[in-house]
Every structure is written in C-alpha cells, then in structure tokens.
Write an enzyme that holds these catalytic residues in place. Structure first.
Site, PDB file in Angstrom:
ATOM      1  CB  ILE A 124      -6.157 -15.102 -26.065  1.00  0.00           C
ATOM      2  CG1 ILE A 124      -5.348 -14.435 -24.939  1.00  0.00           C
ATOM      3  CG2 ILE A 124      -6.838 -16.370 -25.565  1.00  0.00           C
ATOM      4  CD1 ILE A 124      -6.163 -13.553 -24.041  1.00  0.00           C
ATOM      5  CB  ALA A 125      -0.696 -15.963 -27.974  1.00  0.00           C
ATOM      6  CG  MET A 126      -2.829 -15.857 -22.167  1.00  0.00           C
ATOM      7  SD  MET A 126      -4.098 -16.118 -20.906  1.00  0.00           S
ATOM      8  CE  MET A 126      -5.089 -17.384 -21.663  1.00  0.00           C
ATOM      9  N   GLY A 130       7.405 -23.168 -21.848  1.00  0.00           N
ATOM     10  CA  GLY A 130       7.863 -23.275 -20.452  1.00  0.00           C
ATOM     11  C   GLY A 130       6.952 -22.599 -19.451  1.00  0.00           C
ATOM     12  CB  THR A 159      -7.846 -22.173 -28.838  1.00  0.00           C
ATOM     13  OG1 THR A 159      -7.577 -23.125 -27.815  1.00  0.00           O
ATOM     14  CG2 THR A 159      -9.206 -22.453 -29.467  1.00  0.00           C
ATOM     15  CD  GLU A 243     -10.792 -15.127 -19.993  1.00  0.00           C
ATOM     16  OE1 GLU A 243     -10.618 -13.978 -20.398  1.00  0.00           O
ATOM     17  OE2 GLU A 243      -9.883 -15.847 -19.529  1.00  0.00           O
TER      18      GLU A 243
HETATM   19  C1  LIG Z   1      -6.381 -27.996 -26.374  1.00  0.00           C
HETATM   20  C2  LIG Z   1      -5.751 -26.876 -25.630  1.00  0.00           C
HETATM   21  C3  LIG Z   1      -6.098 -25.566 -25.952  1.00  0.00           C
HETATM   22  C4  LIG Z   1      -5.479 -24.501 -25.303  1.00  0.00           C
HETATM   23  N1  LIG Z   1      -5.758 -23.214 -25.693  1.00  0.00           N
HETATM   24  C5  LIG Z   1      -5.004 -22.194 -25.201  1.00  0.00           C
HETATM   25  C6  LIG Z   1      -5.123 -20.879 -25.743  1.00  0.00           C
HETATM   26  O1  LIG Z   1      -5.947 -20.607 -26.623  1.00  0.00           O
HETATM   27  N2  LIG Z   1      -4.293 -19.916 -25.274  1.00  0.00           N
HETATM   28  C7  LIG Z   1      -3.370 -20.159 -24.308  1.00  0.00           C
HETATM   29  O2  LIG Z   1      -2.667 -19.240 -23.936  1.00  0.00           O
HETATM   30  N3  LIG Z   1      -3.235 -21.393 -23.767  1.00  0.00           N
HETATM   31  C8  LIG Z   1      -4.016 -22.413 -24.195  1.00  0.00           C
HETATM   32  N4  LIG Z   1      -3.877 -23.683 -23.686  1.00  0.00           N
HETATM   33  C9  LIG Z   1      -2.889 -23.913 -22.642  1.00  0.00           C
HETATM   34  C10 LIG Z   1      -3.505 -24.218 -21.290  1.00  0.00           C
HETATM   35  O3  LIG Z   1      -4.106 -23.076 -20.745  1.00  0.00           O
HETATM   36  C11 LIG Z   1      -2.377 -24.782 -20.397  1.00  0.00           C
HETATM   37  O4  LIG Z   1      -2.051 -26.062 -20.924  1.00  0.00           O
HETATM   38  C12 LIG Z   1      -2.785 -24.895 -18.953  1.00  0.00           C
HETATM   39  O5  LIG Z   1      -2.924 -23.613 -18.366  1.00  0.00           O
HETATM   40  C13 LIG Z   1      -1.753 -25.696 -18.123  1.00  0.00           C
HETATM   41  O6  LIG Z   1      -0.455 -25.228 -18.348  1.00  0.00           O
HETATM   42  P1  LIG Z   1       0.711 -26.272 -18.725  1.00  0.00           P
HETATM   43  O7  LIG Z   1       0.230 -27.097 -19.850  1.00  0.00           O
HETATM   44  O8  LIG Z   1       1.967 -25.522 -18.893  1.00  0.00           O
HETATM   45  O9  LIG Z   1       0.828 -27.227 -17.458  1.00  0.00           O
HETATM   46  P2  LIG Z   1       1.744 -26.979 -16.173  1.00  0.00           P
HETATM   47  O10 LIG Z   1       1.546 -25.605 -15.670  1.00  0.00           O
HETATM   48  O11 LIG Z   1       3.126 -27.417 -16.497  1.00  0.00           O
HETATM   49  O12 LIG Z   1       1.101 -28.004 -15.138  1.00  0.00           O
HETATM   50  C14 LIG Z   1       1.462 -29.396 -15.064  1.00  0.00           C
HETATM   51  C15 LIG Z   1       0.725 -29.984 -13.854  1.00  0.00           C
HETATM   52  O13 LIG Z   1       1.151 -29.318 -12.658  1.00  0.00           O
HETATM   53  C16 LIG Z   1       0.036 -28.820 -11.955  1.00  0.00           C
HETATM   54  N5  LIG Z   1       0.368 -27.571 -11.286  1.00  0.00           N
HETATM   55  C17 LIG Z   1       1.002 -26.491 -11.821  1.00  0.00           C
HETATM   56  N6  LIG Z   1       1.093 -25.519 -10.900  1.00  0.00           N
HETATM   57  C18 LIG Z   1       0.497 -26.001  -9.772  1.00  0.00           C
HETATM   58  C19 LIG Z   1       0.251 -25.473  -8.469  1.00  0.00           C
HETATM   59  N7  LIG Z   1       0.631 -24.216  -8.143  1.00  0.00           N
HETATM   60  N8  LIG Z   1      -0.364 -26.246  -7.570  1.00  0.00           N
HETATM   61  C20 LIG Z   1      -0.764 -27.490  -7.882  1.00  0.00           C
HETATM   62  N9  LIG Z   1      -0.575 -28.055  -9.097  1.00  0.00           N
HETATM   63  C21 LIG Z   1       0.045 -27.308 -10.024  1.00  0.00           C
HETATM   64  C22 LIG Z   1      -1.024 -28.598 -13.032  1.00  0.00           C
HETATM   65  O14 LIG Z   1      -2.324 -28.547 -12.462  1.00  0.00           O
HETATM   66  C23 LIG Z   1      -0.802 -29.809 -13.920  1.00  0.00           C
HETATM   67  O15 LIG Z   1      -1.460 -30.907 -13.392  1.00  0.00           O
HETATM   68  C24 LIG Z   1      -4.529 -24.766 -24.280  1.00  0.00           C
HETATM   69  C25 LIG Z   1      -4.215 -26.074 -23.940  1.00  0.00           C
HETATM   70  C26 LIG Z   1      -4.796 -27.125 -24.610  1.00  0.00           C
HETATM   71  C27 LIG Z   1      -4.401 -28.522 -24.247  1.00  0.00           C
END
Ligand SMILES: Cc1cc2nc3c(=O)[nH]c(=O)nc-3n(C[C@H](O)[C@H](O)[C@H](O)COP(=O)(O)OP(=O)(O)OC[C@H]3O[C@@H](n4cnc5c(N)ncnc54)[C@H](O)[C@@H]3O)c2cc1C
Length: 384
Positions: A124-126, A130, A159, A243
């Site tokens: 699943i690609a969300m 950015g 993933t 989930e």
């Molecule tokens: C190993 C791994 C597997 C993954 N697998 C998938 C997958 O299969 N599909 C997919 O689509 N994604 C996947 N992800 C992505 C994952 O869901 C995101 O990394 C996660 O949702 C956080 O987004 P970001 O990395 O952009 O962090 P950001 O959104 O940039 O957040 C950075 C920091 O800011 C904080 N923050 C952001 N907004 C707020 C707010 N409103 N209030 C307070 N704090 C806030 C966050 O909590 C975090 O501490 C995966 C990530 C990893 C590391």
C-alpha cells in the site's frame, strides 16, 4: 499470568502449525534475507500453500473464510518468532481487505486468489517524500483519460515495495478538492511506467523490503479504482482501527517474548559469583516489565474482542497503538540492558528486537498522531 480467553482449541492448533512454519521455513533463511534486504518469494508461496496468507478472505477469493482470530494468531506468532522480515500482515490484513471491501468483482477475482496463494505480493503506497503524517498533501495524481487514470508521482517507505506485484496507490484525482479529491487505485507492477526505486537501508527490519515506487504516466484502467472516485480518505479511515490494532498486537507479543528471553538469560548468566537474576535490581526490573506487559496483554485482548464485535473505535485503537508500542520500546531497552554487552550482539534476539521495535512508534500513524486522535475524541480541538 491472567489466562487468555479469546482462542478456541482450533485456533491453538493453527498456532502450533504457524509456529512450526516459522521454525522450519523461515528461521533457517532469515539471516540470509536480512543480508540481502528482502525475503525470497518462495516463502510467500509456501505460506500461501499452508493457508497463512489472507486467511479471512472468503473461499471464492482463495481464502479460508476464517475469523480474524486466525489473523491475530499469525501476527502474534511472527512477532514471537522475532521475525520482522516478512510483510505478510500488511499483504493479508491491509492490502487484501481494501480490495475485498471496495474492489470491483473482476478486480477481486483477478488479484485476491493470487494474493492468497502467495503468487502475488501486495503493498500500500500512501507515503511520499513530502507527505507522511499529512496524507492530505500527497502530490501523486491520477488524471482521467478515457477509460484510464494516468498516474504520476512517487512514493517512499513502502513495505513489500521491492517484492510487490501490485500496490494500492493513494492519488489525487482532483487536487483542487484536498481530501475529497483523493482516490485509491490498484496499480499492477506490469503496467508500463511503474518502476521500483532502491531498497531503503534501515536501522532495523533489515530483511523487510521497504522501497520507493515511481509512477511515470502509468495508464491504470478505470475498473482498478477502489470504490468511488474521491472517497479514498473515507476508505482509509474505515480500516484504521484494525490496522493500528495489528501494530499493538505485534508490540504486546514481542514484549512478552523479550521478557521471557531475558528471564531465561539472567537465570543463567553469572556476575560476582551469582546469577544476575539474584540481584534485586534484576528482579524488580523484570517484575515491572512483566506487570506492564500483562496490562498491555489484557488491554490488547479486550481491543481484539471489540474488533470482533465491530465496535473498536479509532481512538481506542490509537490508545492501544501508542501505549503498547511505547511500552514495547521501553521493554526492549530494559531487557537489552539486563543482557549487558551480549544484548548489543546481533546473534542475541534482544538486539534485533530492540532495533525492530523502534519503527512501531512511527509507522501506521506516528504516536504523536495517535495522541491527536485521542485528544480530539476528548473534545480537545487541534491548535490553530
Ligand atoms: C519501515 C517503514 C515502513 C513503512 N511502510 C509504509 C507503507 O507500507 N506504506 C506507506 O504508505 N507508508 C509507510 N511508511 C511510512 C510511515 O507511515 C510514515 O513514515 C509515518 O506516517 C510518518 O510520516 P513521515 O515519515 O513523513 O513523518 P512526518 O509526518 O514528517 O513527521 C515528523 C515528526 O513530526 C511529527 N508530527 C507530524 N505531524 C504532527 C502533528 N499534527 N502533531 C504532532 N506531531 C506531528 C511526527 O509525529 C514525527 O515525530 C513506513 C515507514 C517506515 C519507516
């Protein structure tokens, strides 16, 4: 320990067979998979042949029509085996359910049986470079062109991204409408313009093929749209409690396993002529961790009951995800400490569990976002 009451003897028999599969078909290869950064596809086919993929899919789509407790058993046994290589849970319990719930009949017939057999792997690609927490700002677009959507954009942190044969892609079908202009499309890797980027090097989950995906004018047939155009966010929200609970289930099972490895280690290890277990600090630490892990277990089991009754709310699932994964990380840290220097050595399970636990607080919605969800349910508005 408080006895668990969720499972029947059939579930426990199934648990034994999953445990055997983990020992015989997974453990012997896992080190190699961690080195290469992905699992061989062969293990997916073996898991499919054993009924360990998509167990709750109806039989007409290749599953066993089993209740969700079988899925819980699979998640728990993979966690107990300290295996974070295989993206079975995401494939079976996140990707396939979207297809089942929102896919057109032809689409379900085409993909679900092959996902249940392990012939095809789902992702699943969300997330995008950015946009992670703030999914409303995804930039990937899907523009209508006759009978197709033309998809352009890129995704990251996906993933199963390297091994996948299909991905559910979150894309803007109407960028002017924000969340209401977001749709879900099933994109097959055989479609022209779909390419995979590099496998990402991570501090943990080393055998898990987390990758980038690129879409360059990919023509996706209209029938690959899941549900209604513009409803993507609504669908994403509906599946969130299950989930997030899956992450908590993993966290609770891994914490229990870590306490057990540590209990056994400190009983054998000697310092100053006596077992490490005989120091009061060791016993107090393990007493605390065993207590907190038990609290997590009871809470998670109650959440599973609510899920089965379809009454698990998003905020309760968010509580389970954040609280249990915070606990999991603390348990790993304290248990590693009780192993001394050996805890830092890769061949000890606690070392791997320690690094693998860390991402549990990040993916599936960060724990900060979980607290936002809970805060809102308390009637506390977000900051302006
Ligand atoms: C190993 C791994 C597997 C993954 N697998 C998938 C997958 O299969 N599909 C997919 O689509 N994604 C996947 N992800 C992505 C994952 O869901 C995101 O990394 C996660 O949702 C956080 O987004 P970001 O990395 O952009 O962090 P950001 O959104 O940039 O957040 C950075 C920091 O800011 C904080 N923050 C952001 N907004 C707020 C707010 N409103 N209030 C307070 N704090 C806030 C966050 O909590 C975090 O501490 C995966 C990530 C990893 C590391």
């Amino acid at each position: 320990m408080i006895p668990r009451t969720l499972f029947s003897s059939e579930h426990e028999t199934f648990r034994d067979s999953v445990r055997r599969f983990m020992q015989e078909e997974v453990a012997p290869h896992d080190e190699r998979w961690q080195e290469q950064g992905y699992a061989d596809k062969e293990v997916w086919r073996k898991a499919g042949a054993n009924g360990f993929l998509c167990p709750s899919m109806p039989p007409e789509y290749g599953g066993a029509g089993a209740d969700r407790l079988y899925s819980v058993v699979l998640i728990e046994e993979q966690a107990r085996a300290n295996n974070s290589t295989l993206g079975f849970g995401l494939h079976s319990e996140i990707v396939a359910p979207y297809l089942l719930a929102y896919g057109a009949e032809d689409l379900k017939k085409k993909y679900l049986p092959r996902m249940a057999s392990g012939e095809m792997i789902g992702a699943i690609a969300m997330s995008e470079p950015g946009a992670g927490s703030d999914l409303q700002s995804v930039k990937t677009t899907a523009s209508r062109k006759g009978d197709f959507f033309v998809v352009n954009g890129s995704k990251t942190f996906i993933t199963n991204g390297w091994n996948c044969d299909l991905a559910i892609v979150v894309a803007k079908t109407d960028p002017s409408k924000g969340a209401k202009g977001t749709s879900l499309l099933v994109v097959d890797t055989s479609m022209k313009g779909f390419s995979k980027g590099k496998r990402l090097k991570k501090i943990g989950l080393k055998g898990q093929d987390t990758a980038e995906l690129y879409f360059d004018n990919v023509e996706v047939p209209r029938q690959n749209l899941l549900g209604q155009e513009g409803n993507g966010f609504v669908y994403l929200m509906q599946e969130l409690p299950w989930e997030r609970l899956q992450i908590a289930i993993t966290g609770a099972a891994r914490a229990e396993a870590a306490v057990e490895w540590t209990r056994s280690y400190v009983s054998e290890r000697k310092a100053f002529g006596r077992p490490v277990a005989s120091f009061q600090n060791t016993r107090f630490k393990l007493a605390e961790l065993a207590t907190e892990t038990q609290v997590a277990r009871v809470f998670v089991d109650r959440c599973i009951e609510l899920l089965l009754k379809k009454t698990l709310t998003p905020e309760t699932a968010a509580m389970a995800k954040y609280w249990v994964t915070d606990l999991e990380c603390r348990v790993m840290d304290e248990c590693l400490q009780l192993h001394g220097g050996y805890g830092y050595m890769w061949e000890f399970p606690i070392a791997r569990a320690y690094v693998d636990a860390r991402v549990q607080r990040i993916y599936g919605g960060t724990n900060e976002i979980m607290k936002e969800v809970i805060g809102r349910s308390l009637g506390l508005g977000a900051e302006k």
